[in-house]
Enzyme design. Structure first.
Site, PDB file in Angstrom:
ATOM      1  N   ASN A   1      -0.446   5.966   1.579  1.00  0.00           N
ATOM      2  CA  ASN A   1      -0.238   6.974   0.093  1.00  0.00           C
ATOM      3  C   ASN A   1      -0.617   5.982  -0.712  1.00  0.00           C
ATOM      4  O   ASN A   1      -0.794   7.286  -1.477  1.00  0.00           O
ATOM      5  CB  ASN A   1       1.769   7.616   0.814  1.00  0.00           C
ATOM      6  CG  ASN A   1       2.566   6.126   0.584  1.00  0.00           C
ATOM      7  OD1 ASN A   1       2.185   5.980   1.320  1.00  0.00           O
ATOM      8  ND2 ASN A   1       3.398   6.853   0.436  1.00  0.00           N
TER       9      ASN A   1
ATOM     10  N   HIS B   1       1.212  -0.968  -0.305  1.00  0.00           N
ATOM     11  CA  HIS B   1      -0.214  -0.115   0.450  1.00  0.00           C
ATOM     12  C   HIS B   1       0.801   1.058  -0.181  1.00  0.00           C
ATOM     13  O   HIS B   1      -0.145   2.021  -0.368  1.00  0.00           O
ATOM     14  CB  HIS B   1      -0.743  -0.397   1.381  1.00  0.00           C
ATOM     15  CG  HIS B   1      -0.533   0.164   2.461  1.00  0.00           C
ATOM     16  ND1 HIS B   1      -1.249   0.736   3.316  1.00  0.00           N
ATOM     17  CD2 HIS B   1       0.691  -0.178   3.238  1.00  0.00           C
ATOM     18  CE1 HIS B   1      -0.553   0.660   4.775  1.00  0.00           C
ATOM     19  NE2 HIS B   1       1.181   0.439   4.396  1.00  0.00           N
ATOM     20  N   HIS B   2       2.018   1.202   0.457  1.00  0.00           N
ATOM     21  CA  HIS B   2       2.724   2.408   0.058  1.00  0.00           C
ATOM     22  C   HIS B   2       3.306   2.549  -1.020  1.00  0.00           C
ATOM     23  O   HIS B   2       4.113   3.962  -2.131  1.00  0.00           O
ATOM     24  CB  HIS B   2       4.270   2.190   1.258  1.00  0.00           C
ATOM     25  CG  HIS B   2       4.101   2.134   2.636  1.00  0.00           C
ATOM     26  ND1 HIS B   2       3.076   3.090   3.105  1.00  0.00           N
ATOM     27  CD2 HIS B   2       4.127   1.841   3.531  1.00  0.00           C
ATOM     28  CE1 HIS B   2       2.569   2.904   4.567  1.00  0.00           C
ATOM     29  NE2 HIS B   2       4.165   1.804   4.485  1.00  0.00           N
ATOM     30  N   ALA B   3       3.500   1.508  -1.951  1.00  0.00           N
ATOM     31  CA  ALA B   3       4.402   2.190  -3.399  1.00  0.00           C
ATOM     32  C   ALA B   3       2.829   2.962  -4.260  1.00  0.00           C
ATOM     33  O   ALA B   3       1.985   2.174  -5.025  1.00  0.00           O
ATOM     34  CB  ALA B   3       3.563  -0.121  -4.259  1.00  0.00           C
TER      35      ALA B   3
END
Length: 679
Positions: free
Chosen positions: A212, A169-171
């Site tokens: 993000n 989910h940060h990619a």
């Protein structure tokens, strides 16, 4: 891990040298299950353990093997159906990521040991590590979530659990970071939208870190609702920045479809998360009505996780899962994200698996959300109520533990004004004889001691001035008291009135609360029939003081919300108003809408056209050129716009014109022949 090894039919040969992979996904095999209900599926492969760091790391391979072992030992794996895993394809990944980003991921498998060592510091800066096995692990992790979602979306399984790593989910579309290489959930959501009839997807991210990458992937897309509950700490907790703040609600067509619940500190509990679910997550989810729900299930908010430092229990996760399973006809996918305490993630994942298999959530004892949690939920509700009708900020108001010790800001401002008027202008309170008016407005109606002696009387009708505050902390909204102050617009008016030897009546129309003193503080200023109260007190002052004062020339000045009440009383006391009042000034500023008396009284309309003066900001909606052309605007008397964005600055700029208007109307009255003050 003999049992784990048999769960995947993918080998290293499944990935060709250029990384493009097969042009179509391989057929997915679903084992037979009960004819009474669709099975629950899972995705897992030991080949995702190929992404590792020799000296150890929080995002270690055993994260998924320990979860698999825990589910196997609990009997969950035997009750679930294996969904074949495969690497994500280029055409799938590039639905979210750029081609350059895809190429970076593919290149990892060709790195030499020396290149890996030389680039370690660079990737450490991105909170990453890489090795030759990273490419396959990242593609399998993403492809596993895709297959888990497609199996649910196509009805082959009822629900699914993707036990995958590395997380995703940060990619972001152009960059990998935060242990994440490909955004597994975002890519899977796009594939489902393209490959099936499901278009409305909700992604609930309860990882302790803000997702993000997922947020940015759908920031302008109303077809995907992204809700994240995460530590924010004023924007300094990873990944940092304003994107995870409560005011970051999406852009363009996607405005309102990004929802952040940003916890301000560590230590959040089951009670905080469930409070947020009950007041924010579920009302918005039901209003959105998704066709598929995907949980970005990071377990780093779990009790015992040193990165998250929060205290969500396995039971807490099971209750959140149970609520989400009620949406979308039960179409639910759980995709692993973060979580770095092996004991915590295993116990939490087991609790979630039991729920998606149809079990009841674990029991929770009595609990109360923390002060930080309730305050955060309340502030989020205020923000999200702009976009979602089902979110009610009043229902989220935190309970005040210091109510018996507190003074409200309105009460403090009223006490200050009473003291100021008494010490600076020798003004006294007008007695209010009815209990209702005395309770609501005591000490708020003040007059100068010469009110029965002067021929000219000015009546100022208003609420408060402008309270200007500076925040010490945007996340908690704490005030910097030393840099906060009250702008009292009436000072210059009162000073001028007294310099002209006019008498003055000052009417503060902001009523005191009519709720019991022991009522919760947030209920004390919900007024019943507030408009009637304000009209009644102004009529009382008109009948018992203004008309009886002996003044033959009265000037009415309304400010802000006080203007409407002033106009209402002019309609109710038309004859005496026309006889006594020589000038009416409405300082509207930027709000509210301009109102004038005499809806059906042509004589009053004509009288107001001669005696009325309205002061507005040029930005006020009533100053729109199209409205100025309408006939109704001609009834507003003289109406001047001023290029000021704030109400208090409007009156400061316009005061010379206001003063000149009043003097002109008083002089005109003196110049009229015949008896003074006749209609």
């Amino acid at each position: 891990m003999a049992n784990g090894a048999s769960t995947s039919k993918v080998t290293l040969m499944d990935v060709d040298v250029d990384g493009a992979g097969p042009t179509q996904p391989q057929p997915t095999h679903i084992e037979p299950s009960s004819i009474w209900r669709r099975p629950v599926g899972y995705v897992y492969s030991q080949q995702m353990l190929a992404h590792f760091k020799q000296e150890g790391h929080e995002e270690q391979p055993h994260r998924i093997s320990r979860i698999y072992d825990a589910l196997l030992k609990a009997g969950c794996i035997d009750s679930m159906t294996r969904i074949d895993i495969r690497p994500a394809l280029k055409e799938e990944v590039t639905l979210v990521h750029s081609e350059d980003h895809w190429n970076k991921i593919i290149a990892f498998q060709f790195l030499t040991d020396q290149q890996i060592a030389d680039s370690a510091n660079f990737y450490e800066h991105l909170s990453l590590y890489v090795c030759q096995g990273t490419t396959l692990a990242a593609r399998l992790s993403c492809g596993g979530v895709i297959e888990a979602c497609l199996a649910v979306a196509q009805g082959r399984v009822a629900k699914s659990f993707a036990i995958v790593r590395p997380p995703g989910h940060h990619a972001e579309p152009e960059e990998h970071s935060g242990f994440c290489f490909l955004n597994n959930v975002a890519v899977a959501a796009r594939v489902v939208q393209q490959a099936t009839n499901i278009k409305k997807i909700m992604i609930l991210d309860w990882d302790i870190h803000h997702g993000n990458g997922t947020h940015r992937a759908f920031i302008d897309d109303p077809s995907v609702l992204y809700i994240s509950l995460h530590r924010f700490d004023g924007g300094i907790f990873y990944p940092g920045g304003p994107l995870g703040g409560m005011a970051s609600c999406g852009e363009g067509a996607g405005l309102g479809f990004s929802v952040n619940v940003p916890w301000p500190e560590s230590g959040m509990t089951d009670a905080d998360y469930l409070h947020a679910f009950q007041r924010i997550v579920m009302p918005i989810a039901m209003e959105f009505a998704p066709e598929l729900v995907i949980i970005s299930a990071g377990f780093d908010a779990a009790d015992g996780d040193n990165l998250g430092e929060c205290h969500v229990s396995p039971a807490g996760y099971s209750h959140m899962t149970h609520m989400l399973a009620s949406l979308a006809g039960g179409k639910l996918v759980v995709a692993l994200e973060g979580g770095y305490n092996l004991d915590s993630i295993s116990a939490s994942a087991e609790a979630v698996a039991r729920v998606i298999l149809g079990g009841a959530p674990d029991a929770l004892g009595p609990m109360v959300a923390t002060e930080a949690g309730t305050e955060t939920v309340y502030l989020v509700a205020q923000e999200q109520s702009k976009y979602w009708k089902s979110v009610d900020p009043k229902a989220c108001l935190p309970k005040e533990e210091v109510e018996d010790l507190a003074h409200t800001i309105p009460d403090l401002l009223k006490a200050h004004r009473q003291y100021y008027l008494y010490t600076e202008h020798d003004m006294m309170s007008i007695p209010l004889l009815t209990p209702e008016l005395e309770k609501a407005f005591s000490s708020q109606i003040m007059c100068t001691s010469d009110v029965f002696e002067q021929d000219t009387l000015v009546v100022l009708v208003h609420e408060f001035g402008n309270l200007r505050t500076e925040l010490m902390n945007l996340a908690t909204c704490d005030l910097n008291i030393e840099k906060s102050y009250l702008i009292d617009f009436s000072k210059q008016i009162m000073n001028w009135v007294r310099s002209m030897n006019y008498s003055l009546i000052d009417i503060n129309l902001y009523p005191k609360a009519n709720a019991p003193a022991n009522a919760p503080m947030h209920k004390r200023y919900h007024y019943k029939a507030r408009d009637d109260l304000e009209r009644n007190v102004l009529c009382y002052v008109w009948d018992n003081f203004i008309q009886l004062s002996g003044a033959s020339r009265v000037v009415l000045i309304g400010h802000g919300p006080g203007c409407k009440t002033l106009v209402d009383v002019m309609d109710m006391r038309t004859a005496s108003v026309k006889r006594l009042v020589k000038a009416v000034v409405q300082v509207v500023g930027t709000t509210p809408s301009l109102t004038v008396p005499g809806a059906d009284d042509e004589e009053l309309i004509s009288w107001y056209d001669e005696h009325g003066y309205a002061v507005l900001s040029s930005a006020h909606p009533d100053m729109h050129p199209n409205l100025l052309k309408k006939k109704k605007f001609r009834r507003f008397g003289r109406c001047d716009p001023f290029d000021e964005p704030q109400s208090y600055r409007v009156i400061m700029t316009a005061f010379p014109e206001i003063r000149a208007f009043i003097r002109q109307k008083l002089d005109d009255d003196l110049a009229r022949p015949g008896p003074s003050n006749t209609a």
